[in-house]
Design an enzyme around this catalytic site. Structure first.
Site, PDB file in Angstrom:
ATOM      1  N   GLU A 195      -4.675  -2.587 -11.894  1.00  0.00           N
ATOM      2  CA  GLU A 195      -6.043  -2.071 -11.891  1.00  0.00           C
ATOM      3  C   GLU A 195      -6.900  -2.884 -10.946  1.00  0.00           C
ATOM      4  O   GLU A 195      -6.870  -4.120 -10.987  1.00  0.00           O
ATOM      5  CB  GLU A 195      -6.627  -2.173 -13.295  1.00  0.00           C
ATOM      6  CG  GLU A 195      -6.731  -0.824 -13.968  1.00  0.00           C
ATOM      7  CD  GLU A 195      -7.621  -0.918 -15.173  1.00  0.00           C
ATOM      8  OE1 GLU A 195      -8.833  -0.650 -15.040  1.00  0.00           O
ATOM      9  OE2 GLU A 195      -7.095  -1.298 -16.238  1.00  0.00           O
ATOM     10  N   ASP A 234      -7.597  -4.672   0.784  1.00  0.00           N
ATOM     11  CA  ASP A 234      -8.525  -3.761   0.130  1.00  0.00           C
ATOM     12  C   ASP A 234      -9.626  -3.492   1.132  1.00  0.00           C
ATOM     13  O   ASP A 234     -10.116  -4.413   1.799  1.00  0.00           O
ATOM     14  CB  ASP A 234      -9.094  -4.362  -1.151  1.00  0.00           C
ATOM     15  CG  ASP A 234      -9.667  -3.278  -2.044  1.00  0.00           C
ATOM     16  OD1 ASP A 234      -8.884  -2.426  -2.510  1.00  0.00           O
ATOM     17  OD2 ASP A 234     -10.885  -3.246  -2.264  1.00  0.00           O
ATOM     18  N   GLY A 263      -1.903   6.377   6.043  1.00  0.00           N
ATOM     19  CA  GLY A 263      -2.741   6.046   7.202  1.00  0.00           C
ATOM     20  C   GLY A 263      -2.773   4.550   7.445  1.00  0.00           C
ATOM     21  O   GLY A 263      -2.644   4.075   8.584  1.00  0.00           O
ATOM     22  N   LYS A 264      -2.902   3.782   6.351  1.00  0.00           N
ATOM     23  CA  LYS A 264      -2.921   2.323   6.487  1.00  0.00           C
ATOM     24  C   LYS A 264      -1.564   1.828   6.987  1.00  0.00           C
ATOM     25  O   LYS A 264      -1.497   0.975   7.871  1.00  0.00           O
ATOM     26  CB  LYS A 264      -3.206   1.655   5.136  1.00  0.00           C
ATOM     27  CG  LYS A 264      -4.625   1.825   4.616  1.00  0.00           C
ATOM     28  CD  LYS A 264      -4.760   0.994   3.350  1.00  0.00           C
ATOM     29  CE  LYS A 264      -6.098   1.129   2.676  1.00  0.00           C
ATOM     30  NZ  LYS A 264      -6.195   0.323   1.452  1.00  0.00           N
ATOM     31  N   LYS A 268      -8.468   2.842  17.889  1.00  0.00           N
ATOM     32  CA  LYS A 268      -9.053   2.472  16.590  1.00  0.00           C
ATOM     33  C   LYS A 268      -8.660   1.036  16.230  1.00  0.00           C
ATOM     34  O   LYS A 268      -9.519   0.223  15.859  1.00  0.00           O
ATOM     35  CB  LYS A 268      -8.601   3.451  15.483  1.00  0.00           C
ATOM     36  CG  LYS A 268      -9.188   3.071  14.128  1.00  0.00           C
ATOM     37  CD  LYS A 268      -8.795   3.998  12.997  1.00  0.00           C
ATOM     38  CE  LYS A 268      -9.237   3.395  11.663  1.00  0.00           C
ATOM     39  NZ  LYS A 268      -8.784   4.147  10.488  1.00  0.00           N
ATOM     40  N   GLY A 284      -9.199   9.168   5.774  1.00  0.00           N
ATOM     41  CA  GLY A 284     -10.349   8.774   4.957  1.00  0.00           C
ATOM     42  C   GLY A 284     -11.688   9.140   5.589  1.00  0.00           C
ATOM     43  O   GLY A 284     -11.916  10.291   5.998  1.00  0.00           O
ATOM     44  N   TYR A 285     -12.563   8.153   5.672  1.00  0.00           N
ATOM     45  CA  TYR A 285     -13.928   8.370   6.148  1.00  0.00           C
ATOM     46  C   TYR A 285     -14.049   8.324   7.681  1.00  0.00           C
ATOM     47  O   TYR A 285     -15.163   8.383   8.206  1.00  0.00           O
ATOM     48  CB  TYR A 285     -14.865   7.303   5.545  1.00  0.00           C
ATOM     49  CG  TYR A 285     -15.000   7.386   4.039  1.00  0.00           C
ATOM     50  CD1 TYR A 285     -15.964   8.198   3.446  1.00  0.00           C
ATOM     51  CD2 TYR A 285     -14.160   6.658   3.208  1.00  0.00           C
ATOM     52  CE1 TYR A 285     -16.080   8.269   2.064  1.00  0.00           C
ATOM     53  CE2 TYR A 285     -14.269   6.726   1.823  1.00  0.00           C
ATOM     54  CZ  TYR A 285     -15.234   7.532   1.263  1.00  0.00           C
ATOM     55  OH  TYR A 285     -15.357   7.616  -0.112  1.00  0.00           O
ATOM     56  N   ASP A 286     -12.936   8.209   8.394  1.00  0.00           N
ATOM     57  CA  ASP A 286     -13.007   8.105   9.860  1.00  0.00           C
ATOM     58  C   ASP A 286     -13.865   9.196  10.519  1.00  0.00           C
ATOM     59  O   ASP A 286     -14.609   8.899  11.460  1.00  0.00           O
ATOM     60  CB  ASP A 286     -11.603   8.128  10.478  1.00  0.00           C
ATOM     61  CG  ASP A 286     -10.883   6.792  10.345  1.00  0.00           C
ATOM     62  OD1 ASP A 286     -11.553   5.777  10.054  1.00  0.00           O
ATOM     63  OD2 ASP A 286      -9.656   6.762  10.544  1.00  0.00           O
ATOM     64  N   THR A 314       0.850  -1.196   0.000  1.00  0.00           N
ATOM     65  CA  THR A 314       0.000   0.000   0.000  1.00  0.00           C
ATOM     66  C   THR A 314       0.879   1.237   0.000  1.00  0.00           C
ATOM     67  O   THR A 314       2.020   1.197   0.468  1.00  0.00           O
ATOM     68  CB  THR A 314      -0.954   0.031   1.211  1.00  0.00           C
ATOM     69  OG1 THR A 314      -1.794   1.188   1.107  1.00  0.00           O
ATOM     70  CG2 THR A 314      -0.220   0.081   2.530  1.00  0.00           C
TER      71      THR A 314
HETATM   72  P1  IMP Z   1      -8.098   0.973  -1.247  1.00  0.00           P
HETATM   73  O1  IMP Z   1      -6.727   1.565  -1.141  1.00  0.00           O
HETATM   74  O2  IMP Z   1      -8.572   0.752  -2.634  1.00  0.00           O
HETATM   75  O3  IMP Z   1      -8.250  -0.223  -0.359  1.00  0.00           O
HETATM   76  O4  IMP Z   1      -9.059   2.112  -0.694  1.00  0.00           O
HETATM   77  C1  IMP Z   1      -9.534   2.099   0.577  1.00  0.00           C
HETATM   78  C2  IMP Z   1     -10.304   3.385   0.837  1.00  0.00           C
HETATM   79  O5  IMP Z   1     -11.372   3.072   1.736  1.00  0.00           O
HETATM   80  C3  IMP Z   1      -9.461   4.429   1.538  1.00  0.00           C
HETATM   81  O6  IMP Z   1      -8.800   5.261   0.621  1.00  0.00           O
HETATM   82  C4  IMP Z   1     -10.517   5.160   2.351  1.00  0.00           C
HETATM   83  O7  IMP Z   1     -11.226   6.047   1.535  1.00  0.00           O
HETATM   84  C5  IMP Z   1     -11.470   4.038   2.750  1.00  0.00           C
HETATM   85  N1  IMP Z   1     -11.031   3.421   4.019  1.00  0.00           N
HETATM   86  C6  IMP Z   1     -10.522   2.163   4.191  1.00  0.00           C
HETATM   87  N2  IMP Z   1     -10.210   1.954   5.470  1.00  0.00           N
HETATM   88  C7  IMP Z   1     -10.498   3.085   6.126  1.00  0.00           C
HETATM   89  C8  IMP Z   1     -10.349   3.479   7.480  1.00  0.00           C
HETATM   90  O8  IMP Z   1      -9.831   2.739   8.355  1.00  0.00           O
HETATM   91  N3  IMP Z   1     -10.783   4.706   7.776  1.00  0.00           N
HETATM   92  C9  IMP Z   1     -11.318   5.544   6.852  1.00  0.00           C
HETATM   93  N4  IMP Z   1     -11.437   5.257   5.569  1.00  0.00           N
HETATM   94  C10 IMP Z   1     -11.035   4.019   5.199  1.00  0.00           C
END
Ligand code: IMP
Length: 198
Positions: free
Chosen positions: A46, A75, A17-18, A179, A157-159, A13
């Site tokens: 993709e 994901d 944040g992750k 968290k 993100g959406y936290d 990744t």
């Molecule tokens: P990915 O990188 O395609 O897995 O996108 C995951 C997306 O989901 C992130 O960019 C955030 O928008 C949302 N998301 C996933 N996990 C969280 C979290 O722990 N907190 C807030 N948003 C999250």
């Protein structure tokens, strides 16, 4: 059962944040954690899957093939019940460049359905490549409800719009440890940690 104890793992990744959350959970294992920052040359696969699990698999297999490293991909995203599970696998690329815009879009879509909030969940699907080419997979889910307007500035993100009733706070009003103790990612990566520690 064969014990699998890699000394190095690629966490596939670029989301800071992750990475911070995952390091907090796996950091005490005797394993060197690399991230995609160490492999800036690699093209992003993709994410064509229609499920979190499918996209986690796509990323794990692509980055393992590109690096030769044992690779862990996840994901994740937000499912809003009143919006039929949206934004789901499209969470990262959902309407709006900024999260302020994404939150406004969610508020508008809810209003169009006569709602101001909804039950919702975060889901995290995790896939790790194994030496024999198979994948080790797990998932984590946290249930809550939407909090609009947003509250808190921790997390990512959406936290700020995800209210977690047991804490009576949004995930953006929690410490990283609070968290991780309840989150989708915390659950999935603790299962991975247990698997790697057995
Ligand atoms: P990915 O990188 O395609 O897995 O996108 C995951 C997306 O989901 C992130 O960019 C955030 O928008 C949302 N998301 C996933 N996990 C969280 C979290 O722990 N907190 C807030 N948003 C999250």
């Amino acid at each position: 059962m064969t014990v699998f104890r890699p000394t190095r793992l690629l966490i596939a990744t670029t989301n800071a944040g992750k990475v911070r959350e995952i390091r907090g959970i796996l950091g005490d294992l005797p394993i060197t954690l690399a991230t995609l920052a160490d492999h800036a040359e690699l093209p992003e696969p993709e994410e064509t899957g229609s499920t979190f699990a499918a996209n986690a698999r796509i990323k794990a297999l692509a980055y393992a093939a590109g690096t030769g490293e044992v690779t862990v991909a996840e994901d994740s995203g937000l499912e809003i019940d009143a919006l039929d599970g949206e934004p789901g696998v499209r969470s990262a690329r959902f309407n709006g460049e900024s999260y302020v815009e994404k939150f406004a879009t969610i508020a508008r879509l809810l209003a169009e359905r006569g709602a101001t909030t909804s039950t919702a969940r975060f889901v995290c699907a995790l896939a790790m490549t194994l030496p024999d080419g198979r994948l080790w997979e797990t998932t984590g889910t946290v249930e809550g409800r939407l909090q609009l307007p947003a509250r808190g500035d921790a997390g990512f993100g959406y936290d700020p719009i995800f209210y977690y009733p047991d804490y009576d706070r949004t995930l953006a009003e929690l410490t990283d440890q609070e968290k991780a103790a309840v989150s989708h990612r915390g659950q999935a990566f603790r299962r991975l940690r247990d698997y790697l520690s057995q």
